[in-house]
Design a protein around this motif. Structure first.
Motif, short mmCIF file in Angstrom:
data_model
loop_
_atom_site.label_atom_id
_atom_site.label_comp_id
_atom_site.label_asym_id
_atom_site.label_seq_id
_atom_site.Cartn_x
_atom_site.Cartn_y
_atom_site.Cartn_z
N ALA A 109 0.91 -1.16 -0.05
CA ALA A 109 -0.09 0.17 -0.07
C ALA A 109 0.79 0.92 -0.02
O ALA A 109 0.56 2.21 -0.76
CB ALA A 109 -0.85 -0.15 1.13
N ARG A 110 1.85 1.11 0.65
CA ARG A 110 2.85 2.49 0.62
C ARG A 110 3.87 2.41 -0.40
O ARG A 110 4.11 3.45 -0.97
CB ARG A 110 3.72 2.26 2.05
N VAL A 111 3.84 1.52 -1.33
CA VAL A 111 4.49 1.51 -2.48
C VAL A 111 3.48 2.15 -3.44
O VAL A 111 4.19 3.21 -4.34
CB VAL A 111 4.91 0.01 -3.11
N CYS A 112 2.42 1.87 -3.28
CA CYS A 112 1.14 2.71 -4.37
C CYS A 112 1.30 4.07 -3.74
O CYS A 112 1.14 4.95 -4.81
CB CYS A 112 -0.13 2.07 -3.87
N ALA A 113 1.42 4.37 -2.35
CA ALA A 113 1.23 5.71 -2.06
C ALA A 113 2.60 6.50 -2.76
O ALA A 113 2.16 7.71 -2.95
CB ALA A 113 1.37 5.95 -0.44
N ARG A 114 3.66 5.92 -2.66
CA ARG A 114 4.92 6.42 -3.29
C ARG A 114 4.59 6.97 -4.60
O ARG A 114 5.19 7.82 -5.23
CB ARG A 114 6.12 5.79 -2.84
N ARG A 115 4.28 5.92 -5.24
CA ARG A 115 3.92 6.25 -6.62
C ARG A 115 2.91 7.21 -7.12
O ARG A 115 3.06 8.24 -7.95
CB ARG A 115 3.58 4.74 -7.54
N ALA A 116 2.03 7.40 -6.21
CA ALA A 116 1.08 8.40 -6.38
C ALA A 116 1.69 9.88 -6.02
O ALA A 116 1.59 10.88 -6.68
CB ALA A 116 -0.32 8.14 -5.46
N MET A 117 2.39 9.68 -5.06
CA MET A 117 3.14 11.02 -4.60
C MET A 117 4.04 11.45 -5.90
O MET A 117 4.20 12.67 -6.38
CB MET A 117 4.29 10.76 -3.56
N ALA A 118 4.76 10.47 -6.49
CA ALA A 118 5.43 11.02 -7.69
C ALA A 118 4.80 11.54 -8.76
O ALA A 118 5.06 12.35 -9.57
CB ALA A 118 6.40 9.62 -8.14
N ALA A 119 3.64 10.90 -8.85
CA ALA A 119 2.57 11.47 -10.03
C ALA A 119 2.04 12.82 -9.62
O ALA A 119 1.69 13.76 -10.31
CB ALA A 119 1.42 10.47 -10.06
N LEU A 120 2.22 13.12 -8.21
CA LEU A 120 1.76 14.64 -7.90
C LEU A 120 2.96 15.67 -7.89
O LEU A 120 2.81 16.72 -7.82
CB LEU A 120 1.14 14.65 -6.35
N GLY A 121 4.06 15.02 -8.13
CA GLY A 121 5.39 15.71 -8.16
C GLY A 121 5.91 16.02 -6.69
O GLY A 121 6.49 16.87 -6.56
#
Length: 223
Positions: A46-58
């Motif tokens: 779930a935190r891997v997903c969160a980090r990928r979403a953070m990257a998508a937000l810059g």
């Protein structure tokens, strides 16, 4: 899969298995140091997903440590929600300037365990489920009700900072529009100067999964 039920202004990431090379921040490691393997894998992916979403937000990668009730503590200026179930992990994030709160949930598209429905459903919701059972969509409506209530709680808690019981919200489900709404039966928090009296969200089902999502735009209280 979840992006289909999300509005503009939010980002998402999802995985359907657990990467073997996933790593946690030290603060996150401490949170699951005594956890069984299943819990650790769910937490980590779930935190891997969160980090990928953070990257998508810059946004730079940052730890997401659970709070007192297990709620994720996001970096400043970010709101979001995470979920996991068998075969699915996901995270949805947005900037706090654009979105006030997010609540998502994922569940297997299967009947609830015996006795659970009596705990989560109000009398009027039992009536709703009787009506929905004749719908040709082929979804486990009981599980969808549970999934939607979990999304309601996840959207509620960051705003109210307190527990919301299953019996404290009454849900309706639109089987054709892929939408649901929740009417709060207790006083709600105030957002943009108005009391929150309910939530609206969307749902989807496929590949053996049910997903629900609530996204409250900034400046637009729910209900």
């Amino acid at each position: 899969m979840i992006e289909a039920i999300l509005p503009a202004g939010v980002v998402s990431a999802e995985l359907f298995d657990d990467p073997v090379d996933a790593v946690l921040f030290p603060e996150e490691e401490q949170a699951v140091e005594l956890a069984v393997d299943k819990r650790r894998r769910e937490f980590t992916t779930a935190r891997v997903c969160a980090r990928r979403a953070m990257a998508a937000l810059g946004v730079p990668a940052a730890p997401v440590v659970p709070g007192p009730r297990g709620e994720p503590r996001w970096p400043a200026g970010i709101v979001g929600s995470m979920t996991h179930c068998a075969g699915y992990r996901g995270a949805v994030l947005a900037r706090a300037a654009e979105v006030t709160a997010i609540g998502i949930d994922a569940e297997p598209d299967q009947e609830l365990p015996e006795g659970v429905l009596d705990v989560i459903a109000r009398p009027e919701e039992h009536g709703l489920l009787r009506e929905l059972r004749g719908h040709p969509a082929g979804v486990s409506w009981e599980r969808l009700l549970f999934c939607a209530k979990e999304a309601v709680y996840k959207a509620w808690f960051p705003l109210a900072g307190r527990w919301l019981g299953f019996e404290e919200a009454s849900l309706s489900i639109d089987p054709d529009a892929g939408a649901f709404s929740a009417r709060l039966l207790v006083p709600g928090p105030r957002v943009a100067g108005r009391e929150v009296t309910g939530f609206t969200g969307r749902w989807t089902a496929g590949d053996g999964l049910i997903l629900t999502a609530i996204v409250i735009p900034a400046g637009h209280p729910a209900g």
